[in-house]
Every structure is written in C-alpha cells, then in structure tokens.
Scaffold this active site. Sequence first.
Site, PDB file in Angstrom:
ATOM      1  N   ASP A   1       0.864  -1.187   0.000  1.00  0.00           N
ATOM      2  CA  ASP A   1       0.000   0.000   0.000  1.00  0.00           C
ATOM      3  C   ASP A   1       0.905   1.244   0.000  1.00  0.00           C
ATOM      4  OD1 ASP A   1      -1.668   2.126   0.669  1.00  0.00           O
ATOM      5  OD2 ASP A   1      -2.934   0.890   1.986  1.00  0.00           O
ATOM      6  N   HIS A   2       0.831   1.993  -1.073  1.00  0.00           N
ATOM      7  CA  HIS A   2       1.754   3.123  -1.233  1.00  0.00           C
ATOM      8  C   HIS A   2       1.457   4.263  -0.262  1.00  0.00           C
ATOM      9  CE1 HIS A   2       4.981   5.159  -3.017  1.00  0.00           C
ATOM     10  NE2 HIS A   2       4.773   4.880  -4.289  1.00  0.00           N
ATOM     11  N   ARG A   3       0.308   4.216   0.400  1.00  0.00           N
ATOM     12  CA  ARG A   3       0.035   5.249   1.404  1.00  0.00           C
ATOM     13  C   ARG A   3       0.888   5.019   2.642  1.00  0.00           C
ATOM     14  NH1 ARG A   3      -6.269   4.184   1.906  1.00  0.00           N
ATOM     15  NH2 ARG A   3      -5.401   2.092   1.895  1.00  0.00           N
TER      16      ARG A   3
END
Length: 566
Positions: A538-540
């Site tokens: 998850d790039h967040r």
Amino acid sequence: MAIMEVTVPDIGDFDEVTVIELMVKPGDSVKAEQSLITVESDKASMEIPSSHAGVVKELKVGLGDKVKKGSLILMLEVADEVAASAPVAASAVAPAPAVPAVAAAAPAPAVVSSGPVEVRVPDIGDFKDVTVIEVMVKAGDAVKVEQSLITVESDKASMEIPSSAAGVIKELKVKLGDKVNMGDLLAILEGSVALAATATAAPATVRPESVRPELVEGVEGVEGHAAAPAAALAAPAHIPAATPAPGLPHASPSVRKFARELGVPLNEVKGTGLKGRITDTDVEAFTRSVMSGAVQTLAIAAQQAAGPAAGGGGSELGLIPWPKVDFAKFGPVERKEMSRIKKISGANLLRNAIMIPAVTNHDDADITDLEAFRVATNLENEKTGKAGIHAGVKVTMLAFLIKACVAALKKYPEFNSSLDGDALIYKQYFHIGFAADTPNGLMVPVIKDADKKGIFQISQEMGELAQKARDGKLSPAEMSGASFTISSLGGIGGRYFTPIINAPEVAILGVCRSTIEPVWDGKAFQPRLMLPLSLTWDHRVIDGAAAARFNVYLGQILGDFRRVLL
Ligand code: CAO
C-alpha cells in the site's frame, strides 16, 4: 434495369407507426433483407427490411412520417428479371415480415378468477427465440392489465409484452437473457386476478399500437377457467396510459445493439432524434464524451444524489455501468450462481483493489540450499517414522516463507501495520494469513503467532487449516486477525502475479513456482533454484524503496536461513 416500389409489409396489428430512423439514402446499394427504416409504436420498434436487392433511387418517407401496411417507402432500381418476377408490381413486401404479426384481437368474455393464472408470450408473429432484454416486474408486484412485464428483442424488433391479466405476480418464469417463443410461460399471477377484458369493445377503445398478449390461461382445474384469449380492454379506465417502458431507453434495436457492443449505457445517453430518440450518432457522441471525461461529472452527480449505499454497476465511481451482453447471441451459454464465498471474497477484493493505491515489486530468491534442506528434513523425518515427534508432518516451502516473512516484518514493521485515519497501528504480533484454494473459492486461514512457532508446527497447522478450508469447516476465528498474508501458487505454477492486499493489511506476498535458472556467480553460470516473489504494498504506508529492501531482505533470508538468527 427496372424501378420498383418498396412498401411497408404487413405489420400485424399496427395501424399507423412512426418512421423514426432512415437507414438508407438515395444511391445506396441494398441487399435483400437489409433494414431500410425503423418504425415505432408505443410498445414496439421494428426495422423494415427490403425484400429485394437493388439501388435506392428515391426515398418516399421522411423522419416522423406515419406509415402503415402498403405505405410507399422508397423506389428501388432492380435487375429486370427481379422486377419481372415480383409477385405484384411495385409491391415488395418482405417474405418474412420483420415485425411481430400480432394476432388480431379475439373477442373474449371478461372473467374474474381468484386462482393462479398463467401469463404467456402472445403470438409475436414470425419471431422465434426472442431474447428477454428487460424484466420490468418482480415477484410480489401488483400488475394491471396491459402493464408491460418484459421487453423482448430480436435482430429486427424490440417489443414490450404486457400482462393481459391483473393480479399479484406469484412467480416470474423468465429472466434476462432467456429466449422466449409464443406460448412460453412468463408469470403466474394470483390474488383476485382480473383477466383482460373483452375485445368486443369498439376498436377506438383499443390502443392500436400495443402488442398485447393473446394468451392468458387459467391453470387447468383451478376455477375451471381455461385459456381466455383476450386482447382489447372493455374498460379503458383500467388501462394505464401508454406506459413508457420504465428505464428502457428510446432506441431502435440496431442502436441498442450498437450501444451494447460499445458498452454504452443507453439510459444515460441523450437522444437527439425524433421525440428524444437515441440514434447511433448519439451513442457515438456519448462514447466520445466519456473518453473526454465530460460524462463523468453527470455520473458523479448521480452518485452523490444516490448516496454511498447505491451499489453496483460502477456508477458510484463515476464509471459507466457494466456492459450487459447477451452472450447467447454468440454461442451456447450456461448461467451458474457464484458460491457464497466467491461473492463475499469478490466484494472484498473489489473494494481492496479500488481503494488501495497498490504497487507490486517482483524479485527472485535463491532457494537452492533451502529446498535441499527441506527435502533432507522430510527424508529424515520419514526415516524417524512414528517414533519422531513430528511424525507424519511434511515440511513445506510455505512454512519457511512464513518464517522468513516474520523476520522481514520484524525488520520493516510498517509492513505489519494497518492504517487508522492519519495514524498507523503497528502490530506487535505476527499472524500470517495464507491463501487457500478451495472448491468453493478462495479462503485465507491464519497461522497465529507465527513468530513463536517452529517450521514443523507451522507446516502441521497449515496442513490442518488448508484441509478445513477445503472442507468448508474453518471457523471465523481461524480466518481473522492476520497482519500479513502470503498467497502461494508455487504448487501450481506461474511466474509472477499481482496479488491484491487483504485489507486492512498493507502488504501481501505472492509466490510462484521455483525453477532452476542459470545464475552468474562472477565466474560462471550456476544452476540455481530461483523462487519468484511478488510483493504488493500500500503506497500510502510504504515507499518503493522500503518495498525493494523488504524483498531483498526476504531473498537473503530464503538464500541463507541462518540470517534469521542475526
Ligand atoms: N515452487 C515449486 N514447487 C512448489 C512450490 C514452489 N514455490 N511450492 C510448493 N511446491 C510444490 C511442493 O514441493 C509440492 O510438491 P510435491 O507434491 O512434489 O511434494 C507441491 O507443490 C504442493 O506443495 P505443498 O503441499 O507444500 O502445498 P503448498 O504449501 O504449496 O500449498 C496451499 C498449500 C494451501 C497454499 C495450496 O494448496 C493452495 O491452496 N494454493 C493456492 C493459493 C491461491 O489460490 N493463491 C491465489 C490467491 S489470489 O487469487
């Protein structure tokens, strides 16, 4: 060459219909059976084909004209021998009428029945196996006489089939995509069923345009009423005003077909044709506006109006609805309901795929030594037999992967976290889920506290959990609490894939089948057993560099498991 007149053929019960589409122009070459114009009534639209091949010399109708049987459509230039063999000079009625030859209204006494009544497909003329493209009612609905129940469509015509009895729908016998023919059972009505009244009424009380069911059959033995052919309505007060098809856009069959091919939702297309009719130009314009993003605004506005609960179809994302395709048009099909597990996991996967900005890193781990160790361990365990404490347990590569991931999760704790608003929840436990393929669909049992367990114990638990998953016996507790998931396709095959994160986790490891590959050791290529890894994150929460580091570290551990101790 000779000139012949092409006229409107017998279009059954329809008195006057409106020309809503001109499909040819002067100078066009047409084939026999090629559609020339589309005409429409309140309840049906149909294409009128040419019964001969030739060249259109002159069009004799314009948009909006009212035509009926015998009306002149166009002048066609045909070969002399064609003209000579035409049965009636200048009359080119199609051999097979392109329209539903609806049976003439047959007088029938009005009847009231309190028993179940079958509503069947009326005489729809020459049409065979027409497809149900819209179902307008559902079980439990109260319907009036003449209320449209379904819309059917052939290549050349679409028409609504109204109910010829009033009552409550006990059972609907058709669904979208079904093929129906005259006489097929559409629905069973119950309650105080008022059968369609008599056709003795003056034609003026009958809506001339409506396609009406001619067959309304009382269930044999009930109330003693047999089929009561009915058509017109004695009491116009009971007739719903020419009901526009709810939700069905105003478009000819060919335009609808065109829209279906493009995946265009016709109900969102603004028609510019006669009486707001949708033309193929409108469909093209809509497609262009979707491509340019203009239509998204409308869809989002609709979504906001509908609220978040408005589910399905993609409109809540500003997407055009899912294309409805009548696959049966292309070949035989069978419809099967998805399993409950598939439906549940599908909904979760969709949410996770849409809501998580996910990225996948692919890498390879050299597991040559690890696999040799695993095989040796299993051999040794077999030798020990029943005397050994791990009797009967087969050590699996996945168990090593779980242990290796635990080590990597400890080193990179954000991979073992979950998002909570603007904060991250770092879990201090290491519960590892693993995807298990079962006959009913994908399930994810969880190995709890994998950091505290050895390879044998993990292998044993995994085997038991996988078996329970296949038997459909996993408890909710055995499927919850994972902080990271591994999806291994190693036993099956493949190279790399992009697994979907199992929210609220923030990463998942996909593993494929290991293969022997030539690996350069600085001096020569060596045959090494390489394991393909695909890490989705998850790039967040995680950066690309951290993901690369995680994979590299995982590879190092799998390459030399002693590193776990460091
Ligand atoms: N490379 C090569 N061979 C592998 C391998 C790998 N990465 N992983 C396992 N194998 C081999 C094993 O050596 C074993 O071979 P033998 O039968 O010759 O001993 C065979 O594959 C079966 O392996 P296994 O018994 O160790 O089973 P597993 O641990 O690989 O898998 C389980 C267990 C439950 C994960 C598996 O049965 C399964 O369901 N996998 C599918 C998961 C899935 O559907 N993922 C997709 C989710 S996303 O849609």
